[in-house]
Every structure is written in structure tokens, then in C-alpha cells.
Design an enzyme around this catalytic site. Structure first.
Site, PDB file in Angstrom:
ATOM      1  N   ALA A 282       0.795  -1.222   0.000  1.00  0.00           N
ATOM      2  CA  ALA A 282       0.000   0.000   0.000  1.00  0.00           C
ATOM      3  C   ALA A 282       0.831   1.277   0.000  1.00  0.00           C
ATOM      4  O   ALA A 282       0.288   2.363  -0.222  1.00  0.00           O
ATOM      5  CB  ALA A 282      -0.934   0.012   1.209  1.00  0.00           C
ATOM      6  N   TYR A 283       2.126   1.188   0.241  1.00  0.00           N
ATOM      7  CA  TYR A 283       2.956   2.390   0.264  1.00  0.00           C
ATOM      8  C   TYR A 283       3.087   2.963  -1.143  1.00  0.00           C
ATOM      9  O   TYR A 283       3.721   2.369  -2.017  1.00  0.00           O
ATOM     10  CB  TYR A 283       4.343   2.095   0.836  1.00  0.00           C
ATOM     11  CG  TYR A 283       4.357   1.691   2.302  1.00  0.00           C
ATOM     12  CD1 TYR A 283       3.260   1.937   3.134  1.00  0.00           C
ATOM     13  CD2 TYR A 283       5.471   1.070   2.853  1.00  0.00           C
ATOM     14  CE1 TYR A 283       3.278   1.566   4.472  1.00  0.00           C
ATOM     15  CE2 TYR A 283       5.497   0.707   4.196  1.00  0.00           C
ATOM     16  CZ  TYR A 283       4.403   0.955   4.996  1.00  0.00           C
ATOM     17  OH  TYR A 283       4.434   0.594   6.316  1.00  0.00           O
ATOM     18  N   SER A 284       2.454   4.113  -1.344  1.00  0.00           N
ATOM     19  CA  SER A 284       2.442   4.780  -2.659  1.00  0.00           C
ATOM     20  C   SER A 284       1.937   3.843  -3.747  1.00  0.00           C
ATOM     21  O   SER A 284       2.429   3.848  -4.886  1.00  0.00           O
ATOM     22  CB  SER A 284       3.836   5.320  -3.016  1.00  0.00           C
ATOM     23  OG  SER A 284       4.217   6.325  -2.105  1.00  0.00           O
ATOM     24  N   GLY A 285       0.951   3.019  -3.403  1.00  0.00           N
ATOM     25  CA  GLY A 285       0.310   2.150  -4.387  1.00  0.00           C
ATOM     26  C   GLY A 285       1.239   1.154  -5.040  1.00  0.00           C
ATOM     27  O   GLY A 285       1.070   0.824  -6.220  1.00  0.00           O
TER      28      GLY A 285
END
Length: 339
Positions: A54-57
Site C-alpha cells: 500500500a505504500y504509494s500504491g
């Protein structure tokens, strides 16, 4: 750098670990900047890199993958799943359906054939423990993950998952990744005693309390940290919990000064002093941030300093309890506590 055993796995990990949340859009970092930070972290003795889908997609995973190319075997590589990846309702959570897909996506972005630690980013109340643990056990047996753990689980869910693994003869979580800092000590009450009981490794996040303990936030100064730019409500000193944090920071700055330490050394030394903690995850956005945090790698706080910290923020106390990410769903949704 100090090294400790990760729970009961036998894996040796550095007491400071590199968190990659700021890699990519969130931290406005380029690939060259990320690679430089990773290079310096490894040179400084860090051997754990922790990221998440989920970090920056997914951008963080891609950047980590490029930065570690050619030296993957020297790194304890960790990632996470369960937070939403887009608007599709099944592209989230801890079902077998999503975890299998999510891990394959993470491996592709990282450019590796396995991760050392795969973590459930948040407890998913819609999915049973047996469903999640059986999927993780199968992924482990397939060689795609070496170990798996939880992140920001309330203590009772950590216990329940341990019992579910035993009851269904499945592999168990071997780590927990909770938020922990001088300003957020709530896990000392329930979570850390449970992790000690079950022999879990503990990788703590936000040891600098989102920048409150970085030394950049002081009375009389404008708060201009990168985190305050997109989470202003957490730094508005007109809010009572933030005023309490600022007052605590001023007292802690005096403790640090008297001990000849920076605020960062005080903050990281405090977290890594707890016997239940394996590593503190640092999340530098720049090389300067990294170097200031690496300077705390060998900091050992004396009993007098730890006592002084306790006098400022009492053990087991969260100064911003509403920011916890492990609140039981029934406290957030009135429908769940009414017949």
C-alpha cells in the site's frame, strides 16, 4: 549497530530497521534518492528493509526492488498486505483469494522470488483466523515467504491467532509490528506482555512519533515537517492531545540535553531498550534523516534517563490514544454495540 534474534526464528536482525513508507509519492523521493538511502543504511549495519504493497500504491516496493538488486540475499526483506489497493472491494483484506494475489504482485514489484517476512498490515475483522493462517501457511510451504507476522494487532487478536494456529495445526505469526514511542506507550500494557509470552519478534513503527521526537518540533517554532503538511490535525497545538505532546517534548528535550543526547537518540534509545522490542523501524526520507537516526544505533540509555522519561510520560500511556490503529471495530461503529 546491535543485532538481535527475531523472536524464535534464529534470524539475526539489526536493532534499527529501514522502513520504506517514504519511498515514492508519499515522501516525494526519486529512485536515485531511495538507492542512496538503502546503500547508506546497509553500510551503517542495517540488514532489515520493511515495505508494504500500500505504500504509494506499490511504488515503494518497486523502488526497494531496484535498490537491492544483486544483493537480495544479504537483506531480511519484509512486506505487508491487507490495506486497500484501489477501489475494487476484494483487492484488500486477508482472505486467501487476496493474499495469494497480493503476494504475487509484491514479488513482481520487488523483483524477487520470496520475502523473508510477510505481514498482515491490519487485522481484518471480516476474515477468520483459520482462513488467513491457512493461506499464509500454504504460501510458506510454497517457498514464497519464509515467515509471517501481524502488524498493529490488538493484544487479544494476537492471542486468538496463536490459539487458532495451534487448534488447526497451522504455522503461526512469529512477529508483531506495533506503533511504539515515548509519546505512545500503550502497547506496554497488553501487547508487549503478550508478544513476550509467545516469543514473538517485535518490529516497532513510528519510534519518532511522526516527527514529534525528531527535534524539529519545539515550543515557539512553526511546525513545518513533511508529515504535518498532509496530516495537519495531528500537529495542531490548539488540540488538547497535541498540546500535551508538545509539553512532553519540551520536558524530554531537557532530559536529552542533560544526558548529552539528541532527541532522536533519546527516542530510539528508549524504544530499543525495552526487552520485548527486537528492532525499531526508522523511515528516513533523506540521507540527512538517515544519518541522524543511524547515530542512535548504539545508544544505551542509563536507568536514570529511563526513569526521567517515565516521569514525563507514564508507562503504558498514550498521549494521543485516538490515533491508535488497533481500536476494536465496535468502538468505531455504533451498530456493532447495539442489538
Amino acid at each position: 549497530m546491535q543485532y538481535r534474534t527475531l523472536g524464535r526464528t534464529g534470524v539475526q536482525v539489526s536493532s534499527l530497521a529501514l522502513g520504506a513508507m517514504n519511498f515514492g509519492r508519499i515522501g516525494r523521493t526519486t529512485q536515485d534518492e531511495v538507492t542512496a538511502v538503502v546503500d547508506a543504511a546497509l553500510e551503517g549495519g542495517i540488514n532489515v528493509i520493511d515495505t508494504a504493497d500500500a505504500y504509494s500504491g506499490g511504488e515503494s516496493e518497486e523502488m526497494v526492488g531496484k535498490a537491492i538488486a544483486g544483493r537480495r540475499d544479504d537483506i531480511v526483506l519484509a512486506t505487508k498486505a491487507t490495506l486497500p489497493m484501489g477501489d475494487e472491494r476484494n483487492h484488500r483484506g486477508s482472505s486467501r483469494r487476496w493474499l495469494v494475489t497480493s503476494l504475487d504482485n509484491s514479488l513482481r514489484r520487488l523483483g524477487v522470488d520470496h520475502v523473508d517476512l510477510y505481514q498482515i498490515h491490519r487485522w481484518d475483522p471480516t476474515t477468520g483466523d483459520e482462513e488467513t493462517l491457512s493461506a499464509l501457511t500454504d504460501l510458506q510451504r510454497a517457498g514464497k515467504i519464509r515467515y509471517f507476522g501481524s502488524s498493529t494487532f490488538p493484544a487479544y487478536r494476537i492471542v486468538q491467532a496463536q490459539w487458532a494456529a495451534r487448534e488447526h495445526h497451522l504455522s503461526r505469526y512469529v512477529t508483531e509490528q506495533p506503533s511504539y514511542s515515548i509519546l505512545q506507550r500503550g502497547i506496554e500494557t497488553h501487547v508487549l506482555p503478550v508478544t513476550e509470552e509467545y516469543g514473538l519478534g517485535v518490529l516497532t513503527w513510528s519510534p519518532l512519533a511522526s516527527g514529534w521526537l525528531s527535534g524539529a518540533i519545539r515550543e515557539g517554532r512553526d511546525i513545518t515537517t513533511s508529515r504535518s503538511a498532509f496530516m495537519p490535525q495531528r500537529f495542531d497545538t490548539a488540540i488538547p492531545s497535541n498540546r500535551a505532546r508538545l509539553e512532553a517534548v519540551e520536558q524530554l528535550a531537557q532530559v536529552a540535553d542533560e544526558a548529552g543526547l539528541t532527541m532522536i537518540q533519546l527516542a530510539l534509545g528508549f524504544v530499543t531498550a525495552h526487552p520485548a522490542v527486537t528492532s525499531a523501524l526508522i523511515g528516513p526520507r533523506t540521507l540527512d534523516h538517515l544519518h541522524s537516526q543511524l547515530a542512535a544505533a548504539d545508544t544505551v540509555l542509563t536507568a536514570d534517563v529511563l526513569d526521567a522519561i517515565d516521569a514525563v510520560v507514564a508507562p503504558g500511556t498514550d498521549l494521543a490514544a485516538h490515533e491508535k490503529n488497533d481500536t476494536p471495530p465496535a468502538l468505531l461503529d455504533p451498530a456493532l454495540r447495539r442489538r
